[in-house]
Design an enzyme around this catalytic site. Structure first.
Site, PDB file in Angstrom:
ATOM      1  N   GLY A 248     -10.724  10.825   4.868  1.00 57.34           N
ATOM      2  CA  GLY A 248     -11.198  11.580   3.811  1.00 57.34           C
ATOM      3  C   GLY A 248     -11.351  12.996   4.040  1.00 57.34           C
ATOM      4  CD  GLU A 290      -9.991   4.141   9.354  1.00 62.94           C
ATOM      5  OE1 GLU A 290     -10.266   3.250   9.939  1.00 62.94           O
ATOM      6  OE2 GLU A 290     -10.141   4.430   8.015  1.00 62.94           O
ATOM      7  NE  ARG A 293      -6.943  13.360   0.066  1.00 63.45           N
ATOM      8  CZ  ARG A 293      -7.061  13.004  -1.228  1.00 63.45           C
ATOM      9  NH1 ARG A 293      -6.352  13.154  -2.254  1.00 63.45           N
ATOM     10  NH2 ARG A 293      -7.834  11.753  -1.477  1.00 63.45           N
ATOM     11  NE  ARG A 330      -4.978  12.539  -5.687  1.00 64.21           N
ATOM     12  CZ  ARG A 330      -5.395  13.763  -5.727  1.00 64.21           C
ATOM     13  NH1 ARG A 330      -4.479  14.825  -6.324  1.00 64.21           N
ATOM     14  NH2 ARG A 330      -6.469  14.190  -5.338  1.00 64.21           N
ATOM     15  CB  CYS A 361       3.473   6.180 -24.998  1.00 65.75           C
ATOM     16  SG  CYS A 361       5.100   6.273 -25.717  1.00 65.75           S
ATOM     17  CE1 TYR A 390      -4.698   7.018  -1.206  1.00 64.70           C
ATOM     18  CE2 TYR A 390      -5.094   9.286  -0.679  1.00 64.70           C
ATOM     19  CZ  TYR A 390      -5.109   7.997  -0.455  1.00 64.70           C
ATOM     20  OH  TYR A 390      -6.065   7.734   0.634  1.00 64.70           O
TER      21      TYR A 390
END
Length: 440
Positions: A248, A290, A293, A330, A361, A390
């Site tokens: 995180g 962990e 990102r 995102r 679209c 991501y």
């Protein structure tokens, strides 16, 4: 705008990454194109590892492959002596195809299937992060039937709420993940896990959310967990060997973001754990984290070609690119913000404010609202920064668009690690109707 890693503006006024001209990358591999700065991925990985080495703690840094998973990335993680966090059989299969050591794989997920668990057991996965009572019973039955003992950790929800988007906040009591501390389920889970003969309970796991910019939530989680462990020790005599604090860790996407440096984060959590454990005259646990990102996020850049430009006098100018929510969901999903520049005009000053639209679209397919750029013309190459996490992993074929290629760049060499999907790929699993109707 701050360029990171090996990114800089070259002599031709073009954005270069890893010694490669991004305009040439776009010509060679097409757009949209994910470009990863391999040197920066390795640098980020080593900063986490070195910080823990200096702390004196035993540790594992497990790359969270959900952020970006492919064979080449798993190989790189192995080369950097990281462990690997997987959350599905697909991520596990990718890791195994890369030759990643199974004993360094941690298997997460709130709804692991029997098929997935069997696959992991056959592969010899090193640790299972058990998320609920259903999985606990299923995993133990399968381990028992195989006659093996497995390493497990229990995922707990400590009741910590952090300042991030509600969709990526996971440590609060009302969460689909883990055993609640406040409602007594965590204590019950500990008791059940200790009673299972084919489990080796290594410790506990907490993950409070994603894109977190300070250490306050982690410090509070450590305090809550340590108090809970005091109760566990008193009632069962059990003391954890491993404390997994999840991931995180936020990165900088725009000037509005001010993330904590990797070294500061590691120093803060290790000092907090050391203080909490020494106060009780207990040996320090091994600490696992962990980052996903935090390792790949700022190492990725997405290149797009500019197509149509729509000017609405007095309102705004829409600049459309050849990708969008299919390669970066995102902004639509989290209202995420990004910085960008024109790769072929990187040395030019901004002269206009435009908004970057995707080609799907959907009115919500907007990558960036109101960004200042040099005069934009069709054919320009737009580089959106910090898209390493991501983007590819959440990409889709909406509108039957093909998922982009991925290249790793380093020392002037571009290594194609994921090919662009073909039209044949799009229909590969389609089947024509076997029975045709006569209805008109």
């Amino acid at each position: 705008m701050r360029l990171t890693g090996t990114s800089h503006i070259g002599s031709q006024g073009h954005l270069t990454i890893g010694g490669c001209d991004t305009v040439e990358l776009a010509k060679t591999f097409g757009t949209p194109l994910y470009v990863y700065d391999e040197a920066l991925i390795r640098e980020n990985s080593r900063r986490f590892v070195k910080s823990f080495e200096q702390s004196g703690f035993a540790f594992q840094v497990a790359y969270a492959s959900k952020a970006f998973s492919c064979i080449a990335m798993a190989q790189l993680a192995a080369e950097e002596n990281l462990s690997l966090d997987v959350v599905s059989s697909g991520e596990l299969y990718t890791a195994l195809q890369a030759g990643f050591p199974a004993e360094r794989i941690h298997f997460h997920g709130n709804n692991k299937s029997e098929e997935e668990l069997r696959m992991a057991l056959e592969a010899g996965v090193g640790c299972y992060v058990v998320d609920n009572f259903y999985e606990m019973a299923l995993l133990h039955d399968l381990a028992s039937a195989s006659g093996i003992q497995v390493n497990v950790m229990l995922r707990l929800t400590p009741g910590i709420e952090v300042h991030t988007h509600e969709y990526i906040s996971t440590g609060q009591e009302d969460s689909k993940f883990g055993f609640g501390v406040a409602d007594g389920q965590a204590m019950l889970a500990i008791r059940q896990a200790l009673a299972k003969t084919h489990f080796n309970l290594l410790g506990i796991h907490v993950h409070i959310g994603s894109q977190i910019f300070d250490t306050t939530g982690f410090v509070e989680a450590i305090k809550v967990i340590r108090e809970f462990l005091d109760s566990v020790r008193k009632e069962t005599g059990y003391e954890v060997k491993v404390l997994n604090l999840g991931g995180g860790f936020g990165i900088r996407y725009t000037d509005e973001d001010d993330p904590v440096e990797i070294e500061t984060f590691v120093e803060t959590i290790t000092q907090e754990v050391a203080a909490a454990w020494s106060k009780r005259n207990l040996p320090n646990p091994e600490i696992w984290i962990e980052p996903g990102r935090g390792i790949v996020g700022n190492a990725g850049t997405t290149l797009y070609s500019v197509g149509s430009i729509k000017q609405i006098p007095g309102i705004r100018t829409y600049v459309a690119v050849d990708g969008g929510m299919t390669d970066n969901i995102r902004p639509a999903l989290y209202q995420a913000k990004y910085e960008a520049l024109l790769a072929n005009k990187a040395s030019m000053v901004a002269t206009e404010t435009v908004s970057i639209a995707g080609k799907c679209c959907e009115s919500g397919d907007m990558l960036i609202w109101d960004i200042d750029l040099p005069q934009v013309t069709s054919g320009d190459i737009l580089a959106v920064l910090s898209t390493g996490a991501y983007g590819y992993s959440m990409a889709s074929n909406y509108n039957r668009l093909r998922r982009p290629a991925v290249v790793f760049v380093r020392d002037g060499i571009a290594d194609l690690v994921v090919e662009r999907e073909t039209y044949e790929d799009l229909v590969r699993h389609d089947r024509k109707r076997s029975v045709l109707s006569n209805i008109v």
